[in-house]
Each structure stands twice: as C-alpha cells, then as structure tokens.
Design an enzyme around this catalytic site. Structure first.
Site, PDB file in Angstrom:
ATOM      1  N   ASN A  74       0.837  -1.192   0.000  1.00 12.83           N
ATOM      2  CA  ASN A  74       0.000   0.000   0.000  1.00 12.83           C
ATOM      3  C   ASN A  74       0.875   1.246   0.000  1.00 12.83           C
ATOM      4  O   ASN A  74       2.081   1.180   0.259  1.00 12.83           O
ATOM      5  CB  ASN A  74      -0.910   0.015   1.239  1.00 12.83           C
ATOM      6  CG  ASN A  74      -2.171  -0.814   1.054  1.00 12.83           C
ATOM      7  OD1 ASN A  74      -2.716  -0.900  -0.039  1.00 12.83           O
ATOM      8  ND2 ASN A  74      -2.623  -1.431   2.140  1.00 12.83           N
ATOM      9  N   CYS A  83      -4.664  -7.082  -4.268  1.00 15.63           N
ATOM     10  CA  CYS A  83      -5.182  -5.884  -4.922  1.00 15.63           C
ATOM     11  C   CYS A  83      -5.632  -6.287  -6.322  1.00 15.63           C
ATOM     12  O   CYS A  83      -4.805  -6.704  -7.139  1.00 15.63           O
ATOM     13  CB  CYS A  83      -4.104  -4.813  -4.985  1.00 15.63           C
ATOM     14  SG  CYS A  83      -4.559  -3.353  -5.916  1.00 15.63           S
ATOM     15  N   GLY A  84      -6.936  -6.179  -6.601  1.00 16.90           N
ATOM     16  CA  GLY A  84      -7.467  -6.641  -7.877  1.00 16.90           C
ATOM     17  C   GLY A  84      -7.002  -5.822  -9.067  1.00 16.90           C
ATOM     18  O   GLY A  84      -6.560  -6.366 -10.091  1.00 16.90           O
ATOM     19  N   ASN A  85      -7.076  -4.481  -8.960  1.00 13.66           N
ATOM     20  CA  ASN A  85      -6.590  -3.649 -10.058  1.00 13.66           C
ATOM     21  C   ASN A  85      -5.086  -3.752 -10.195  1.00 13.66           C
ATOM     22  O   ASN A  85      -4.543  -3.724 -11.309  1.00 13.66           O
ATOM     23  CB  ASN A  85      -7.005  -2.190  -9.839  1.00 13.66           C
ATOM     24  CG  ASN A  85      -8.483  -1.970 -10.090  1.00 13.66           C
ATOM     25  OD1 ASN A  85      -9.074  -2.599 -10.961  1.00 13.66           O
ATOM     26  ND2 ASN A  85      -9.092  -1.078  -9.321  1.00 13.66           N
ATOM     27  N   ASN A 179     -11.592  -2.329   4.064  1.00 15.78           N
ATOM     28  CA  ASN A 179     -11.921  -1.452   2.951  1.00 15.78           C
ATOM     29  C   ASN A 179     -13.434  -1.262   2.939  1.00 15.78           C
ATOM     30  O   ASN A 179     -14.179  -2.217   3.167  1.00 15.78           O
ATOM     31  CB  ASN A 179     -11.449  -2.065   1.631  1.00 15.78           C
ATOM     32  CG  ASN A 179      -9.959  -2.371   1.652  1.00 15.78           C
ATOM     33  OD1 ASN A 179      -9.129  -1.476   1.568  1.00 15.78           O
ATOM     34  ND2 ASN A 179      -9.623  -3.642   1.772  1.00 15.78           N
ATOM     35  N   GLU A 197     -10.158   3.054   0.901  1.00 20.24           N
ATOM     36  CA  GLU A 197      -9.201   1.954   1.060  1.00 20.24           C
ATOM     37  C   GLU A 197      -8.312   2.128   2.287  1.00 20.24           C
ATOM     38  O   GLU A 197      -7.723   3.186   2.492  1.00 20.24           O
ATOM     39  CB  GLU A 197      -8.309   1.832  -0.178  1.00 20.24           C
ATOM     40  CG  GLU A 197      -8.988   1.223  -1.376  1.00 20.24           C
ATOM     41  CD  GLU A 197      -7.996   0.733  -2.412  1.00 20.24           C
ATOM     42  OE1 GLU A 197      -7.056  -0.023  -2.037  1.00 20.24           O
ATOM     43  OE2 GLU A 197      -8.136   1.094  -3.583  1.00 20.24           O
ATOM     44  N   ARG A 198      -8.223   1.063   3.085  1.00 17.29           N
ATOM     45  CA  ARG A 198      -7.268   1.051   4.193  1.00 17.29           C
ATOM     46  C   ARG A 198      -5.861   1.045   3.585  1.00 17.29           C
ATOM     47  O   ARG A 198      -5.645   0.556   2.471  1.00 17.29           O
ATOM     48  CB  ARG A 198      -7.475  -0.171   5.083  1.00 17.29           C
ATOM     49  CG  ARG A 198      -7.122  -1.482   4.396  1.00 17.29           C
ATOM     50  CD  ARG A 198      -7.125  -2.662   5.335  1.00 17.29           C
ATOM     51  NE  ARG A 198      -6.620  -3.846   4.633  1.00 17.29           N
ATOM     52  CZ  ARG A 198      -6.421  -5.019   5.203  1.00 17.29           C
ATOM     53  NH1 ARG A 198      -6.692  -5.190   6.480  1.00 17.29           N
ATOM     54  NH2 ARG A 198      -5.952  -6.025   4.510  1.00 17.29           N
ATOM     55  N   CYS A 207     -11.205   0.271  -6.883  1.00 17.71           N
ATOM     56  CA  CYS A 207     -10.614  -0.782  -6.052  1.00 17.71           C
ATOM     57  C   CYS A 207     -11.111  -2.114  -6.594  1.00 17.71           C
ATOM     58  O   CYS A 207     -12.303  -2.401  -6.534  1.00 17.71           O
ATOM     59  CB  CYS A 207     -11.016  -0.600  -4.593  1.00 17.71           C
ATOM     60  SG  CYS A 207     -10.508  -1.969  -3.530  1.00 17.71           S
TER      61      CYS A 207
END
Length: 266
Positions: A74, A83-85, A179, A197-198, A207
């Site tokens: 992060n 993280c999907g993206n 999140n 988002e955390r 996200c």
C-alpha cells in the site's frame, strides 16, 4: 534521503507507472531481487508530492511454479493483501515484459491467479468467496482483501471519505482495518461503487477487490452471472458463479495501461 542507508544513495532504478481505472501503481521488475524492501522508501516513492505518486507499489518477481510472483505494498509502505486492479496491472506489465503471450498464471499473497489479456483489457481470476456476512443489511466478505459493503442512495454525492473513515476506524475494524465500499444499483445489470481503502486511508478512483465484493453482494440470490460496475476511474465487469451461499469462478475484467516509465535515484 538522509534517513536511508548510504548504499541506497547511488542506487538508481527503472520504474513503470500503471493505472487500472484510475487505481495507480508504481511497478518494478524485481526479478533480480535488487529492490530494497524498506517501508519508508516505498512510502516515499508513492507520495504524490515528494515521490512518483501512486496508490501502491508492486514488485514483479520470479516464481518456480508460475510465470511470476506479485508482491504488493500500500502507499503507506506496508505489504498488504490482494489488490485486484494491481493484479490486472501486473498482468499488463508482465505482458509488456514478454513473460507470456495470451494467458498466464501468477502467485500473489492470497494464492494462485489466472489471467488473460486481449487488446489491453485484462481479465483476472479472483479467489473463491465462501462466506458473505450480513450485518444489519451491511455486508462483510473477503475477496483477497477484507471488505465492508453498504448500499446507499446518490453515491455520486455521498461523503465517502467521512463515512468510510468512520467505519474503517470503528471499534470492530480498527485493529486490522477494512476497505469500505458504498454501492448504488443503477440498473438490473449495473452498479456504481466508490471505495475508501485502508492503507491508502482515502478514497481511490477504483478498487478491484472492492468492486468484486460489491458485485458479489449485488448478485447474491439473483439469477445472474455478470454485472457491469461503474467507478470514478471508468468501468469494470465482474463475472461469478453462485454455488449456494458461496461464489466461484470469479473474474474481474477491465483496462490496465502503462502511463509512463522513468528512473529514480533511491
């Protein structure tokens, strides 16, 4: 830079900047394992005023069993969950590096992922979801990262930062963080999602795991296998098969693009 070890001062690295529907990442080819995994350094690189600027930093490394390994941090410099993206962006990066041609497999912190790329659009297979917890018509689930999903009206004008920050820092979630997604159904086939988002501790333009979580909650109990998702940074699509209370064969689809590349003195 005075706080960094002396050997870093001479260390110049090449980086690439990628974005997937406005969710942006510093991408580094770390197959030689030369990048120093220092939290303060990573936070500095992600800083939008004093560094490159990004929602996160991703390292592409070698893996014995798959085409590559994804290591995600992060913007606060801490290694984080899936993280999907970022997953879609690293697939585009691996394609750029000629690591694969059409389809690929890679390993991330939440396990094995499959992906394919067609004309700049990346389709990424996400982890199965076995449980969706209903908390007074708000929902909690894990799509590789933990997510809170709340349906709201007029999400375009919703106070995402204020309300997302309150939920993320509430007694229930403060220690581990969560999140927070605010969702408005637009039609029978489309939803609009905004996410706090955390780790970024702010709203992001998109996200991927949050879009996936929101789509699964929307699909639950419906006779549908796909949903279009609008985010601040563009449009995504989620495919999923329901199996009782769980979901399998979940795919996240959307664009992932290289914005620029450069070199930076660490």
């Amino acid at each position: 830079t005075a706080n960094f070890p002396h050997f870093l001062m001479q260390n110049t690295i090449e980086f690439f900047k990628y974005q997937g529907t406005g969710n942006d990442f510093v991408m580094i080819d770390n197959r030689d394992l030369q990048f120093p995994k220092d939290r303060t350094l990573i936070e500095k690189l992600c800083d939008r005023r004093f560094g490159i600027g990004a929602d996160g930093l991703i390292l592409l490394e070698n893996d014995d069993a798959t085409d590559f390994k994804m290591v995600y941090y992060n913007s606060d410099g801490n290694e984080s969950t899936m993280c999907g993206n970022g997953g879609r962006c690293i697939v585009a990066f691996a394609y750029f590096l000629d690591i694969f041609e059409d389809k690929t497999t890679f390993i991330a912190i939440d396990g094995l992922h499959e992906a394919e790329i067609v004309n700049g659009t990346v389709k990424l297979k996400m982890s199965d979801v076995n449980t969706i917890i209903n908390r007074d018509e708000n929902f909690e689930l894990n799509t590789g990262s933990p997510h809170f999903v709340k349906f709201v009206n007029e999400v375009e004008n919703y106070a995402v930062y204020k309300n997302g920050n309150e939920i993320r820092n509430s007694a229930t979630y403060k220690d581990e963080g969560i999140n927070v997604n605010f969702v408005e159904p637009i039609s029978e086939d489309e939803i609009f999602v905004r996410t706090y988002e955390r780790g970024v501790e702010d709203e992001t333009f998109s996200c991927g795991t949050g879009v996936t979580a929101s789509a699964l909650v929307f699909l639950k109990g419906k006779n549908k296998v796909e949903v279009n998702v609008k985010v601040l940074g563009g449009n995504l699509k989620v495919y999923a098969e329901q199996d009782g209370d769980s979901f399998k064969n979940i795919w996240l689809e959307g664009p992932a693009k290289q914005v620029f590349k450069g070199k930076i003195d660490l």
